[in-house]
Design a protein around this motif. Structure first.
Motif, PDB file in Angstrom:
ATOM      1  N   ALA A 201       0.813  -1.218   0.000  1.00  0.00           N
ATOM      2  CA  ALA A 201       0.000   0.000   0.000  1.00  0.00           C
ATOM      3  C   ALA A 201       0.846   1.267   0.000  1.00  0.00           C
ATOM      4  CB  ALA A 201      -0.919   0.001   1.214  1.00  0.00           C
ATOM      5  N   THR A 202       2.161   1.139   0.127  1.00  0.00           N
ATOM      6  CA  THR A 202       3.038   2.300   0.236  1.00  0.00           C
ATOM      7  C   THR A 202       2.812   3.299  -0.896  1.00  0.00           C
ATOM      8  OG1 THR A 202       4.699   0.921   1.299  1.00  0.00           O
ATOM      9  CG2 THR A 202       5.438   3.033   0.448  1.00  0.00           C
ATOM     10  N   ILE A 203       2.850   2.824  -2.117  1.00  0.00           N
ATOM     11  CA  ILE A 203       2.704   3.702  -3.279  1.00  0.00           C
ATOM     12  C   ILE A 203       1.313   4.333  -3.299  1.00  0.00           C
ATOM     13  CG2 ILE A 203       2.616   3.746  -5.797  1.00  0.00           C
ATOM     14  CD1 ILE A 203       4.820   1.618  -5.762  1.00  0.00           C
ATOM     15  N   TYR A 204       0.308   3.570  -2.919  1.00  0.00           N
ATOM     16  CA  TYR A 204      -1.061   4.086  -2.943  1.00  0.00           C
ATOM     17  C   TYR A 204      -1.293   5.136  -1.859  1.00  0.00           C
ATOM     18  CZ  TYR A 204      -1.569   0.080  -5.972  1.00  0.00           C
ATOM     19  OH  TYR A 204      -1.404  -0.815  -6.981  1.00  0.00           O
ATOM     20  N   VAL A 205      -0.643   4.979  -0.717  1.00  0.00           N
ATOM     21  CA  VAL A 205      -0.743   5.988   0.329  1.00  0.00           C
ATOM     22  C   VAL A 205      -0.081   7.285  -0.147  1.00  0.00           C
ATOM     23  CG1 VAL A 205       0.016   6.618   2.667  1.00  0.00           C
ATOM     24  CG2 VAL A 205      -0.928   4.342   2.219  1.00  0.00           C
ATOM     25  N   VAL A 206       1.063   7.158  -0.804  1.00  0.00           N
ATOM     26  CA  VAL A 206       1.740   8.340  -1.348  1.00  0.00           C
ATOM     27  C   VAL A 206       0.863   9.005  -2.408  1.00  0.00           C
ATOM     28  CG1 VAL A 206       3.740   9.109  -2.699  1.00  0.00           C
ATOM     29  CG2 VAL A 206       4.045   7.501  -0.819  1.00  0.00           C
ATOM     30  N   ALA A 207       0.206   8.218  -3.253  1.00  0.00           N
ATOM     31  CA  ALA A 207      -0.688   8.779  -4.273  1.00  0.00           C
ATOM     32  C   ALA A 207      -1.875   9.484  -3.629  1.00  0.00           C
ATOM     33  CB  ALA A 207      -1.175   7.675  -5.213  1.00  0.00           C
ATOM     34  N   THR A 208      -2.389   8.938  -2.545  1.00  0.00           N
ATOM     35  CA  THR A 208      -3.487   9.580  -1.820  1.00  0.00           C
ATOM     36  C   THR A 208      -3.045  10.926  -1.270  1.00  0.00           C
ATOM     37  OG1 THR A 208      -4.366   7.415  -1.193  1.00  0.00           O
ATOM     38  CG2 THR A 208      -5.134   9.309   0.074  1.00  0.00           C
ATOM     39  N   LEU A 209      -1.875  10.953  -0.638  1.00  0.00           N
ATOM     40  CA  LEU A 209      -1.348  12.202  -0.096  1.00  0.00           C
ATOM     41  C   LEU A 209      -1.080  13.217  -1.204  1.00  0.00           C
ATOM     42  CD1 LEU A 209       1.132  10.755   2.572  1.00  0.00           C
ATOM     43  CD2 LEU A 209      -1.106  11.820   2.973  1.00  0.00           C
ATOM     44  N   ALA A 210      -0.574  12.741  -2.337  1.00  0.00           N
ATOM     45  CA  ALA A 210      -0.311  13.639  -3.468  1.00  0.00           C
ATOM     46  C   ALA A 210      -1.609  14.220  -4.010  1.00  0.00           C
ATOM     47  CB  ALA A 210       0.439  12.895  -4.573  1.00  0.00           C
ATOM     48  N   GLY A 211      -2.642  13.401  -4.134  1.00  0.00           N
ATOM     49  CA  GLY A 211      -3.939  13.895  -4.597  1.00  0.00           C
ATOM     50  C   GLY A 211      -4.497  14.954  -3.659  1.00  0.00           C
ATOM     51  N   ALA A 212      -4.365  14.721  -2.356  1.00  0.00           N
ATOM     52  CA  ALA A 212      -4.843  15.699  -1.374  1.00  0.00           C
ATOM     53  C   ALA A 212      -4.013  16.984  -1.430  1.00  0.00           C
ATOM     54  CB  ALA A 212      -4.794  15.091   0.028  1.00  0.00           C
ATOM     55  N   ALA A 213      -2.700  16.848  -1.575  1.00  0.00           N
ATOM     56  CA  ALA A 213      -1.832  18.030  -1.650  1.00  0.00           C
ATOM     57  C   ALA A 213      -2.103  18.831  -2.924  1.00  0.00           C
ATOM     58  CB  ALA A 213      -0.365  17.614  -1.586  1.00  0.00           C
ATOM     59  N   LEU A 214      -2.282  18.142  -4.041  1.00  0.00           N
ATOM     60  CA  LEU A 214      -2.602  18.830  -5.301  1.00  0.00           C
ATOM     61  C   LEU A 214      -3.919  19.585  -5.174  1.00  0.00           C
ATOM     62  CD1 LEU A 214      -1.606  15.991  -7.787  1.00  0.00           C
ATOM     63  CD2 LEU A 214      -0.464  18.202  -7.579  1.00  0.00           C
ATOM     64  N   ALA A 215      -4.908  18.949  -4.573  1.00  0.00           N
ATOM     65  CA  ALA A 215      -6.209  19.593  -4.385  1.00  0.00           C
ATOM     66  C   ALA A 215      -6.083  20.809  -3.462  1.00  0.00           C
ATOM     67  CB  ALA A 215      -7.220  18.598  -3.826  1.00  0.00           C
ATOM     68  N   ALA A 216      -5.281  20.693  -2.424  1.00  0.00           N
ATOM     69  CA  ALA A 216      -5.108  21.811  -1.498  1.00  0.00           C
ATOM     70  C   ALA A 216      -4.474  23.018  -2.187  1.00  0.00           C
ATOM     71  CB  ALA A 216      -4.257  21.377  -0.302  1.00  0.00           C
ATOM     72  N   VAL A 217      -3.459  22.771  -3.013  1.00  0.00           N
ATOM     73  CA  VAL A 217      -2.804  23.871  -3.734  1.00  0.00           C
ATOM     74  C   VAL A 217      -3.790  24.550  -4.675  1.00  0.00           C
ATOM     75  CG1 VAL A 217      -1.000  24.440  -5.418  1.00  0.00           C
ATOM     76  CG2 VAL A 217      -0.495  22.875  -3.542  1.00  0.00           C
ATOM     77  N   VAL A 218      -4.559  23.756  -5.409  1.00  0.00           N
ATOM     78  CA  VAL A 218      -5.555  24.320  -6.336  1.00  0.00           C
ATOM     79  C   VAL A 218      -6.614  25.099  -5.570  1.00  0.00           C
ATOM     80  CG1 VAL A 218      -7.384  23.728  -7.981  1.00  0.00           C
ATOM     81  CG2 VAL A 218      -5.167  22.597  -8.137  1.00  0.00           C
ATOM     82  N   ALA A 219      -7.110  24.557  -4.474  1.00  0.00           N
ATOM     83  CA  ALA A 219      -8.158  25.221  -3.689  1.00  0.00           C
ATOM     84  C   ALA A 219      -7.661  26.543  -3.103  1.00  0.00           C
ATOM     85  CB  ALA A 219      -8.649  24.296  -2.581  1.00  0.00           C
ATOM     86  N   VAL A 220      -6.442  26.562  -2.598  1.00  0.00           N
ATOM     87  CA  VAL A 220      -5.886  27.796  -2.036  1.00  0.00           C
ATOM     88  C   VAL A 220      -5.732  28.848  -3.123  1.00  0.00           C
ATOM     89  CG1 VAL A 220      -3.791  28.803  -1.035  1.00  0.00           C
ATOM     90  CG2 VAL A 220      -4.765  26.735  -0.055  1.00  0.00           C
ATOM     91  N   ARG A 221      -5.207  28.436  -4.283  1.00  0.00           N
ATOM     92  CA  ARG A 221      -5.066  29.401  -5.391  1.00  0.00           C
ATOM     93  C   ARG A 221      -6.420  29.935  -5.836  1.00  0.00           C
ATOM     94  NH1 ARG A 221      -0.354  26.780  -8.134  1.00  0.00           N
ATOM     95  NH2 ARG A 221       1.354  27.788  -7.064  1.00  0.00           N
ATOM     96  N   MET A 222      -7.417  29.060  -5.923  1.00  0.00           N
ATOM     97  CA  MET A 222      -8.758  29.510  -6.321  1.00  0.00           C
ATOM     98  C   MET A 222      -9.303  30.508  -5.302  1.00  0.00           C
ATOM     99  SD  MET A 222     -10.568  26.021  -7.698  1.00  0.00           S
ATOM    100  CE  MET A 222     -12.181  26.775  -7.812  1.00  0.00           C
ATOM    101  N   ALA A 223      -9.135  30.217  -4.020  1.00  0.00           N
ATOM    102  CA  ALA A 223      -9.638  31.116  -2.973  1.00  0.00           C
ATOM    103  C   ALA A 223      -8.944  32.468  -3.027  1.00  0.00           C
ATOM    104  CB  ALA A 223      -9.447  30.469  -1.602  1.00  0.00           C
ATOM    105  N   LEU A 224      -7.632  32.464  -3.238  1.00  0.00           N
ATOM    106  CA  LEU A 224      -6.894  33.720  -3.324  1.00  0.00           C
ATOM    107  C   LEU A 224      -7.340  34.553  -4.530  1.00  0.00           C
ATOM    108  CD1 LEU A 224      -3.290  32.563  -2.385  1.00  0.00           C
ATOM    109  CD2 LEU A 224      -4.808  34.016  -1.036  1.00  0.00           C
ATOM    110  N   ILE A 225      -7.585  33.895  -5.642  1.00  0.00           N
ATOM    111  CA  ILE A 225      -7.999  34.607  -6.852  1.00  0.00           C
ATOM    112  C   ILE A 225      -9.413  35.140  -6.702  1.00  0.00           C
ATOM    113  CG2 ILE A 225      -8.592  34.277  -9.292  1.00  0.00           C
ATOM    114  CD1 ILE A 225      -6.101  32.392  -9.399  1.00  0.00           C
ATOM    115  N   LEU A 226     -10.311  34.315  -6.192  1.00  0.00           N
ATOM    116  CA  LEU A 226     -11.700  34.738  -6.072  1.00  0.00           C
ATOM    117  C   LEU A 226     -11.893  35.809  -4.991  1.00  0.00           C
ATOM    118  CD1 LEU A 226     -13.445  31.302  -6.586  1.00  0.00           C
ATOM    119  CD2 LEU A 226     -13.211  33.177  -8.231  1.00  0.00           C
ATOM    120  N   SER A 227     -10.986  35.859  -4.011  1.00  0.00           N
ATOM    121  CA  SER A 227     -11.069  36.909  -2.991  1.00  0.00           C
ATOM    122  C   SER A 227     -10.366  38.188  -3.438  1.00  0.00           C
ATOM    123  CB  SER A 227     -10.468  36.412  -1.675  1.00  0.00           C
ATOM    124  OG  SER A 227      -9.070  36.228  -1.817  1.00  0.00           O
ATOM    125  N   GLY A 228      -9.685  38.126  -4.570  1.00  0.00           N
ATOM    126  CA  GLY A 228      -9.018  39.310  -5.104  1.00  0.00           C
ATOM    127  C   GLY A 228      -7.613  39.528  -4.590  1.00  0.00           C
TER     128      GLY A 228
END
Length: 169
Positions: A125-152
């Motif tokens: 499961a090692t690789i799959y746990v890393v993929a899960t963490l990567a998916g969450a980290a990628l989503a967090a970066v996108v969400a933060v950027r979207m929030a910063l842009i939409l808040s101006g």
């Protein structure tokens, strides 16, 4: 954004370390096989795991540093309102893709927690746990950027900016 800078520096260090480890394992195995007709068997599995971790870490790092390819020919010509709407649409698609990655990888991780690699004994499961963490980290970066842009607090053009834009200026 000091947390993002710290994460970026940690990921850079991890990527550099993994590259060094991969080169060292492969070089050592090649030399052992060439001169002694033997090798370290466990490096086959470890290099596969290290490469997978390297790929996922590099993907997160590339998104943080905006080192992806971007075609901004149309986006650059849009008015700000349409550009923000495109940020919402593109960000939603990216978040959905990251959610699919994290969810699917976690499902695979749960299936593989009881199994282990035959030589190293590490959990499969090692690789799959890393993929899960990567998916969450990628989503967090996108969400933060979207929030910063939409808040101006960040210009909408930064969402679509890529490394080539830094080089051109």
């Amino acid at each position: 954004m000091p947390v993002l800078r710290l994460a970026e520096k940690c990921l850079e260090a991890l990527v550099a370390l993994l590259l060094f480890v991969l080169v060292a394992m492969v070089f050592t195995n090649v030399m052992l096989r060439f001169f002694l007709n033997s090798g370290i068997v466990v490096t086959e599995e470890l290099s596969r795991i290290a490469l997978s971790i390297l790929i996922f870490s590099g993907a997160v790092l590339a998104l943080i540093q905006q080192r992806h390819i971007a075609m901004t020919l149309v986006v650059d010509r849009l008015p700000e309102v349409l550009r923000k709407a495109l940020v919402l649409l593109t960000g939603a698609v990216m978040l959905y893709g990251n959610w699919l990655l994290a969810k699917g990888a976690w499902m695979q991780a749960k299936l593989n927690f009881s199994a282990s690699y035959p030589i190293s004994g590490l959990p499969s499961a090692t690789i799959y746990v890393v993929a899960t963490l990567a998916g969450a980290a990628l989503a967090a970066v996108v969400a933060v950027r979207m929030a910063l842009i939409l808040s101006g607090r960040m210009p909408s053009a930064r969402f679509f900016q890529a490394a080539s834009a830094d080089i051109a200026e």
